[in-house]
Enzyme design. Structure first.
Site, PDB file in Angstrom:
ATOM      1  N   GLY A 184       0.946  -1.137   0.072  1.00 13.12           N
ATOM      2  CA  GLY A 184       0.209   0.117   0.025  1.00 13.12           C
ATOM      3  C   GLY A 184       0.729   1.176  -0.026  1.00 13.12           C
ATOM      4  O   GLY A 184       2.153   1.315   0.382  1.00 13.12           O
ATOM      5  N   SER A 230       9.424   3.621  -1.502  1.00 17.13           N
ATOM      6  CA  SER A 230       9.267   2.238  -2.072  1.00 17.13           C
ATOM      7  C   SER A 230       9.833   1.484  -0.968  1.00 17.13           C
ATOM      8  O   SER A 230      10.998   1.635  -0.545  1.00 17.13           O
ATOM      9  CB  SER A 230       9.851   1.924  -3.391  1.00 17.13           C
ATOM     10  OG  SER A 230       9.633   0.811  -3.945  1.00 17.13           O
ATOM     11  N   SER A 237       6.627   2.163  -6.113  1.00 16.65           N
ATOM     12  CA  SER A 237       6.581   1.855  -7.516  1.00 16.65           C
ATOM     13  C   SER A 237       5.190   2.166  -8.237  1.00 16.65           C
ATOM     14  O   SER A 237       5.128   2.003  -9.269  1.00 16.65           O
ATOM     15  CB  SER A 237       6.752   0.142  -7.356  1.00 16.65           C
ATOM     16  OG  SER A 237       5.811  -0.171  -6.543  1.00 16.65           O
ATOM     17  N   ASP A 238       4.453   2.396  -7.171  1.00 21.41           N
ATOM     18  CA  ASP A 238       3.046   2.802  -7.916  1.00 21.41           C
ATOM     19  C   ASP A 238       2.782   4.539  -8.350  1.00 21.41           C
ATOM     20  O   ASP A 238       1.925   4.717  -8.556  1.00 21.41           O
ATOM     21  CB  ASP A 238       1.899   2.393  -6.989  1.00 21.41           C
ATOM     22  CG  ASP A 238       1.532   1.004  -6.940  1.00 21.41           C
ATOM     23  OD1 ASP A 238       1.772   0.286  -8.081  1.00 21.41           O
ATOM     24  OD2 ASP A 238       1.572   0.529  -5.870  1.00 21.41           O
ATOM     25  N   HIS A 265      -3.567   3.522  -2.136  1.00 27.32           N
ATOM     26  CA  HIS A 265      -3.709   2.273  -2.626  1.00 27.32           C
ATOM     27  C   HIS A 265      -3.508   1.431  -1.582  1.00 27.32           C
ATOM     28  O   HIS A 265      -2.260   1.536  -1.002  1.00 27.32           O
ATOM     29  CB  HIS A 265      -2.653   2.187  -3.813  1.00 27.32           C
ATOM     30  CG  HIS A 265      -2.523   0.786  -4.327  1.00 27.32           C
ATOM     31  ND1 HIS A 265      -3.591   0.135  -4.799  1.00 27.32           N
ATOM     32  CD2 HIS A 265      -1.394  -0.172  -4.480  1.00 27.32           C
ATOM     33  CE1 HIS A 265      -3.226  -1.179  -5.117  1.00 27.32           C
ATOM     34  NE2 HIS A 265      -1.809  -1.160  -5.003  1.00 27.32           N
ATOM     35  N   ASP A 268     -23.696   6.611   0.834  1.00 29.38           N
ATOM     36  CA  ASP A 268     -23.427   7.699   1.476  1.00 29.38           C
ATOM     37  C   ASP A 268     -22.159   8.124   0.859  1.00 29.38           C
ATOM     38  O   ASP A 268     -21.770   9.217   0.902  1.00 29.38           O
ATOM     39  CB  ASP A 268     -23.162   7.678   3.032  1.00 29.38           C
ATOM     40  CG  ASP A 268     -24.601   7.513   3.728  1.00 29.38           C
ATOM     41  OD1 ASP A 268     -25.536   8.055   3.164  1.00 29.38           O
ATOM     42  OD2 ASP A 268     -24.594   7.040   4.841  1.00 29.38           O
ATOM     43  N   HIS A 272      -6.221  -7.272  -9.003  1.00 26.93           N
ATOM     44  CA  HIS A 272      -4.945  -6.655  -8.036  1.00 26.93           C
ATOM     45  C   HIS A 272      -5.774  -6.015  -6.957  1.00 26.93           C
ATOM     46  O   HIS A 272      -6.007  -6.725  -5.973  1.00 26.93           O
ATOM     47  CB  HIS A 272      -4.460  -5.320  -9.133  1.00 26.93           C
ATOM     48  CG  HIS A 272      -3.424  -4.604  -8.484  1.00 26.93           C
ATOM     49  ND1 HIS A 272      -2.687  -3.664  -9.069  1.00 26.93           N
ATOM     50  CD2 HIS A 272      -2.911  -4.497  -7.241  1.00 26.93           C
ATOM     51  CE1 HIS A 272      -1.847  -3.283  -8.312  1.00 26.93           C
ATOM     52  NE2 HIS A 272      -1.935  -3.691  -6.969  1.00 26.93           N
ATOM     53  N   TYR A 279     -26.487  17.426   4.509  1.00 25.97           N
ATOM     54  CA  TYR A 279     -26.135  16.532   5.626  1.00 25.97           C
ATOM     55  C   TYR A 279     -24.737  17.149   6.595  1.00 25.97           C
ATOM     56  O   TYR A 279     -23.989  17.877   5.669  1.00 25.97           O
ATOM     57  CB  TYR A 279     -25.579  15.190   5.176  1.00 25.97           C
ATOM     58  CG  TYR A 279     -25.177  14.162   6.099  1.00 25.97           C
ATOM     59  CD1 TYR A 279     -26.004  13.236   6.878  1.00 25.97           C
ATOM     60  CD2 TYR A 279     -23.758  14.169   6.681  1.00 25.97           C
ATOM     61  CE1 TYR A 279     -25.556  12.454   7.770  1.00 25.97           C
ATOM     62  CE2 TYR A 279     -23.350  13.281   7.452  1.00 25.97           C
ATOM     63  CZ  TYR A 279     -24.197  12.609   8.290  1.00 25.97           C
ATOM     64  OH  TYR A 279     -23.663  11.490   9.192  1.00 25.97           O
TER      65      TYR A 279
HETATM   66 ZN   LIG Z   1      -0.885  -3.074  -5.478  1.00 23.44          ZN
END
Ligand SMILES: [Zn+2]
Length: 239
Positions: free
Chosen positions: A28, A45, A77-78, A97, A122, A175, A233
């Site tokens: 993540g 990373s 890496s993402d 992520h 919601d 994924h 709300y």
């Molecule tokens: Zn991933």
């Protein structure tokens, strides 16, 4: 927003996804983006959440990908996925992520996460989309797997006519989820909710496999009373 604040916001978002058990080990990543400067800060990373500090966040230019001078750690890496989503989805300021188990289970099943009730309604205006599987070429060619992951997400939103601010999450086939928000705190919040509603939906289909999605009028009521121009709300702001 100055760079120190941007790094602190990104750092806190990364801590929160670990604290809420949305990401274990080094799985993540969370990032924060400042549209005014065009800079984003993202987790480095492979660094354990316990060892992270705000100064470890990697700051880079979203347009060019140029990393700030003096940085020694490599960004997540993402990073290419985060960069492209910030460029494509106007108004988002944070991305998370994770491989949180229940949302990931739906991604692995290759199925949209149905909107069965008001908890989901919601936050997400309809079923959370699951992308089509990535092709061999999308995984191996072009600007790279992580960039192509973002293209698959962006294409799916375009084809379905989805507004990323009304649908702040996607399941990437086989994924896991990417979740975003108006800032990194909002993105973490949405990632927590996504995992909860994914678990509820899984229980729902376990109890009754043929459960219908929530009625459109109830979905409209719940989403639109919290989001958009007619929201009422909460207190002064919409949420
Ligand atoms: Zn991933």
């Amino acid at each position: 927003m100055n760079i120190t604040t941007l790094c602190e916001v990104a750092y806190e978002a990364n801590l929160q996804i670990a604290r809420h058990k949305l990401a274990i080990l080094t799985w993540g990543n969370a990032s924060a983006y400042d549209a005014e400067t065009g800079l984003m800060a993202i987790k480095p990373s492979g660094v354990d959440y316990d060892a992270l500090t705000p100064a470890d966040m990697v700051v880079l230019d979203v347009e060019t990908g140029m990393v700030q001078e003096g940085t020694t750690l490599r960004p997540s890496s993402d990073t290419a996925t985060h960069r492209a989503l910030y460029r494509a989805f106007q108004g988002i300021g944070g991305i998370v992520h994770t491989h949180s188990p229940k949302a990931t289970a739906w991604a692995q099943a290759g199925t949209d996460l149905p909107c069965f009730g008001t908890t989901h309604a919601d936050y997400f205006y309809g079923p959370v989309p699951c992308t089509p599987p990535m092709t061999h070429d999308e995984v191996h060619t072009g600007e790279g797997y992580e960039h192509n992951t973002s293209l698959v997400i962006i294409r799916e939103f375009e084809q379905r006519g989805l507004d990323p601010l009304q649908m702040p999450a996607v399941l990437v086939h086989g994924h896991a989820p990417f979740v975003w928000g108006t800032d990194a705190t909002d993105a973490v919040h949405n990632a927590i909710v996504l995992e909860e509603v994914a678990a509820m939906a899984l229980d729902t289909v376990t109890i009754r496999a043929t459960t219908d999605a929530i009625a459109q009028h109830l979905l409209d009521k719940h989403f639109l009373r919290k989001h958009g121009s007619d929201a009422y709300y909460g207190q002064s702001s919409h949420d």
